[in-house]
Design a protein around this motif. Structure first.
Motif, PDB file in Angstrom:
ATOM      1  N   GLU A   1     -27.836 -11.764  20.514  1.00 45.52           N
ATOM      2  CA  GLU A   1     -29.077 -12.074  21.144  1.00 45.52           C
ATOM      3  C   GLU A   1     -30.103 -11.676  20.043  1.00 45.52           C
ATOM      4  O   GLU A   1     -31.059 -12.699  19.698  1.00 45.52           O
ATOM      5  CB  GLU A   1     -29.250 -11.497  22.300  1.00 45.52           C
TER       6      GLU A   1
ATOM      7  N   ILE B   1     -28.412  -5.089  18.594  1.00 45.48           N
ATOM      8  CA  ILE B   1     -27.633  -4.719  17.340  1.00 45.48           C
ATOM      9  C   ILE B   1     -26.583  -3.611  17.623  1.00 45.48           C
ATOM     10  O   ILE B   1     -25.521  -3.456  17.184  1.00 45.48           O
ATOM     11  CB  ILE B   1     -28.820  -4.026  16.315  1.00 45.48           C
ATOM     12  N   TYR B   2     -26.944  -2.810  18.651  1.00 47.76           N
ATOM     13  CA  TYR B   2     -26.312  -1.495  19.045  1.00 47.76           C
ATOM     14  C   TYR B   2     -24.940  -2.036  19.630  1.00 47.76           C
ATOM     15  O   TYR B   2     -23.895  -1.658  19.310  1.00 47.76           O
ATOM     16  CB  TYR B   2     -27.008  -0.563  19.723  1.00 47.76           C
ATOM     17  N   SER B   3     -24.983  -3.052  20.681  1.00 52.62           N
ATOM     18  CA  SER B   3     -23.993  -3.452  21.489  1.00 52.62           C
ATOM     19  C   SER B   3     -23.237  -4.604  20.569  1.00 52.62           C
ATOM     20  O   SER B   3     -22.180  -4.835  21.085  1.00 52.62           O
ATOM     21  CB  SER B   3     -24.500  -3.936  22.615  1.00 52.62           C
ATOM     22  N   GLY B   4     -23.604  -4.879  19.630  1.00 57.71           N
ATOM     23  CA  GLY B   4     -23.048  -6.140  18.612  1.00 57.71           C
ATOM     24  C   GLY B   4     -22.956  -7.441  19.219  1.00 57.71           C
ATOM     25  O   GLY B   4     -22.270  -8.303  19.091  1.00 57.71           O
ATOM     26  N   ASP B   5     -23.931  -7.625  20.342  1.00 55.42           N
ATOM     27  CA  ASP B   5     -23.995  -9.110  20.718  1.00 55.42           C
ATOM     28  C   ASP B   5     -24.893  -9.954  19.691  1.00 55.42           C
ATOM     29  O   ASP B   5     -25.325  -9.235  18.818  1.00 55.42           O
ATOM     30  CB  ASP B   5     -24.376  -9.248  22.100  1.00 55.42           C
TER      31      ASP B   5
ATOM     32  N   MET C   1     -32.788  -3.884  19.603  1.00 56.96           N
ATOM     33  CA  MET C   1     -32.101  -2.550  19.289  1.00 56.96           C
ATOM     34  C   MET C   1     -31.031  -2.531  20.090  1.00 56.96           C
ATOM     35  O   MET C   1     -29.608  -2.294  19.505  1.00 56.96           O
ATOM     36  CB  MET C   1     -32.921  -1.214  19.696  1.00 56.96           C
ATOM     37  N   ALA C   2     -31.068  -2.942  21.544  1.00 59.79           N
ATOM     38  CA  ALA C   2     -29.725  -2.916  22.383  1.00 59.79           C
ATOM     39  C   ALA C   2     -28.648  -3.830  21.662  1.00 59.79           C
ATOM     40  O   ALA C   2     -27.522  -3.543  21.761  1.00 59.79           O
ATOM     41  CB  ALA C   2     -30.154  -3.172  23.694  1.00 59.79           C
TER      42      ALA C   2
ATOM     43  N   MET D   1     -23.947  -0.453  12.390  1.00 53.95           N
ATOM     44  CA  MET D   1     -23.457  -1.175  13.433  1.00 53.95           C
ATOM     45  C   MET D   1     -23.250  -2.591  13.078  1.00 53.95           C
ATOM     46  O   MET D   1     -22.233  -2.964  13.546  1.00 53.95           O
ATOM     47  CB  MET D   1     -24.795  -1.300  14.442  1.00 53.95           C
TER      48      MET D   1
ATOM     49  N   LEU E   1     -33.788   3.689  11.764  1.00 56.69           N
ATOM     50  CA  LEU E   1     -33.771   2.223  12.645  1.00 56.69           C
ATOM     51  C   LEU E   1     -33.880   1.136  11.822  1.00 56.69           C
ATOM     52  O   LEU E   1     -33.631   0.072  12.267  1.00 56.69           O
ATOM     53  CB  LEU E   1     -34.838   2.621  13.826  1.00 56.69           C
TER      54      LEU E   1
ATOM     55  N   LYS F   1     -28.871   2.862  10.730  1.00 53.41           N
ATOM     56  CA  LYS F   1     -28.304   2.639  11.988  1.00 53.41           C
ATOM     57  C   LYS F   1     -28.191   1.357  11.963  1.00 53.41           C
ATOM     58  O   LYS F   1     -26.781   1.054  12.398  1.00 53.41           O
ATOM     59  CB  LYS F   1     -28.952   2.995  13.047  1.00 53.41           C
ATOM     60  N   PRO F   2     -28.861   0.297  11.871  1.00 45.23           N
ATOM     61  CA  PRO F   2     -28.644  -1.190  12.124  1.00 45.23           C
ATOM     62  C   PRO F   2     -27.460  -1.618  11.258  1.00 45.23           C
ATOM     63  O   PRO F   2     -26.671  -2.391  11.726  1.00 45.23           O
ATOM     64  CB  PRO F   2     -29.806  -1.946  12.066  1.00 45.23           C
TER      65      PRO F   2
ATOM     66  N   LYS G   1     -36.972  -2.966  21.933  1.00 46.05           N
ATOM     67  CA  LYS G   1     -36.021  -2.739  22.479  1.00 46.05           C
ATOM     68  C   LYS G   1     -34.674  -3.558  22.764  1.00 46.05           C
ATOM     69  O   LYS G   1     -33.560  -3.209  22.625  1.00 46.05           O
ATOM     70  CB  LYS G   1     -36.343  -1.870  24.108  1.00 46.05           C
ATOM     71  N   THR G   2     -35.202  -4.751  23.030  1.00 49.30           N
ATOM     72  CA  THR G   2     -33.899  -5.556  23.320  1.00 49.30           C
ATOM     73  C   THR G   2     -33.233  -6.200  22.118  1.00 49.30           C
ATOM     74  O   THR G   2     -32.036  -6.040  22.133  1.00 49.30           O
ATOM     75  CB  THR G   2     -34.789  -6.933  23.836  1.00 49.30           C
TER      76      THR G   2
END
Lengths: 282, 282
Positions: B135, B129-133, B126-127, B176, B168, B172-173, B123-124
């Motif tokens: 980490e 990749i989605y948010s573009g940071d 994925m969040a 992004m 996924l 999707k990735p 999850k971390t």
């Protein structure tokens, strides 16, 4: 002349559903409650807080307001969030952002219980929107766009949907929700070349550009549905959206006005998330 | 005739960089290591494991293989993952999926340390990749597509990029990541109407449809760049992609062949993530 897709019409049926669920919860001895955490006295925050509180009251949802000084220390804010997490009588937490610059927003968000994250700002919620599972809540504005399309029975399957904006508040989450509804989604932004040629190809255009009245008829064509997410105050002190409403509605098939469109639905969505969260936390 | 965008060319420069970083780590007394956890004897898994192990070896990265019986209990698998998390000499964990049906994959993933999640499945990640940071690590196949575009200096700013597939693992990735590089991205899938008319509008087409040779010349036009993510065995026992290579390369400007394209780069990306993870864990 376009049909106006009105927030009040969407809310009429949405609020009826929410009220019914609130009554069912109260029958079980549960009073759904939202905690709004605001740091400082930012005008936009106060305005949204006022609208959301009023909506909550109308729908029978309790509001707990935590207003904190602008110079609050990070650890104190964390403490307030932790208290809301622990308090079983609070079902949803709304944290106004952006936070003051001396506070590390990312670190703060790690403390919010994802189960109470009714505006989809935690990592867990984001992963949920992105992956398409039903665990987390999407950001309320994105959900409001979908609720409007759903209310007016605009099926997205196979449709070309163009989203202007790639923010985590609207652009990205609404794009993921469109994909889930089997729409073909194009995500545009400030770097998109020849934007009008892209938007004119769409069946549905969702405008979250964040700039007043930048989308005129040259971006649109007959038969389209336009969802305008923008809210701005124009040079005459009047509210307006990202779209030139008068121009657009002469051309397209359906459009959400500003004011009276997406924004109106957003607060109802927020309260519906609180009720859903209360149901899940039983 | 299209230029072939070759995995081996991308790897030549990527692997050089990885080797240098491995040497620097070893100078500091760190031997970067990947733990591959495989449940059962699925042919695809074994084949990927073999390729990745060989690549790791060539690049000086240690491989620890954990092969588990198909009827392993969920709590035993969790134990193996926890051991890998705790073991400071392991920097990245690759968990082959799908897992057997009696195991709740979602629950399993919650136990994997995001810092060691080199294939972007938590999850971390994925969040992130989605948010573009920066980490989390993106899934290796999606990152391989971007690495190829980057290697051949294909700038995405303002370009129309059409992605076929919304998984996924790739669709999707990679979408992004394209957004982050300022491309205008359209995500298509099985429900998209008139797909050829959509893909023909693109400057770049990334095909992750998961079906052998379904994209022929009617989907393409001159001047395009095509990245073919598919890997299949055709009716003659030969490897092929989602794209009809012979047909496409007569028309477009650049294309990744199958075999010898994206798949080849994916294993190098995997190893590069291990090295990056090792650097972060210092």
């Amino acid at each position: 002349m376009a049909k106006r897709l009105l927030g009040k019409e969407v809310n009429a049926s949405l609020n009826k559903k929410i009220k019914k669920e609130v009554l069912e919860l109260k029958d079980k001895g549960i009073e759904p409650a939202i905690c709004m955490i605001r740091v400082g006295e930012h005008e936009d925050d106060i305005s949204y807080e006022r609208g959301a509180s009023k909506r909550a009251e109308t729908l029978g949802v309790k509001v707990i307001k935590r207003v904190l000084p602008l110079d609050i220390e990070e650890r104190e804010l964390v403490q307030v969030i932790k208290e809301a997490n622990m308090d079983a009588s609070i079902h949803g937490v709304l944290l106004f952002r952006p936070l003051p610059k001396h506070i590390n927003e990312k670190r703060i968000l790690e403390h919010l219980d994802p189960a109470k994250d009714i505006d989809g700002i935690t990592k867990t919620s984001m992963a949920s929107i992105y992956s398409g599972d039903k665990e987390g809540f999407p950001p309320c504005t994105a959900a409001a766009c979908m609720e409007i399309l759903n209310h007016y029975q605009i099926d997205l399957t196979g449709k070309k949907v163009v989203v202007i904006g790639r923010s985590l508040v609207v652009g990205k989450p609404v794009s993921m929700m469109i994909l889930k509804e089997n729409g073909t989604v194009t995500i545009c932004h400030s770097k998109t070349e020849d934007l009008p040629s892209v938007t004119r190809e769409a069946d549905i255009v969702i405008v979250a550009a964040g700039k007043a009245r930048i989308i005129g008829k040259e971006y649109l064509k007959e038969g389209q549905i336009v969802i305008d997410v923008g809210i701005h105050v124009d040079e005459n002190g009047k509210l307006c959206g990202d779209v030139k409403l008068e121009e657009a509605e002469e051309l397209v098939e359906g459009i959400t006005p500003v004011p009276g469109g997406v924004g109106t639905v957003t607060t109802s969505i927020l309260i519906s998330h609180v009720v859903k969260a209360a149901n899940r936390q039983r």
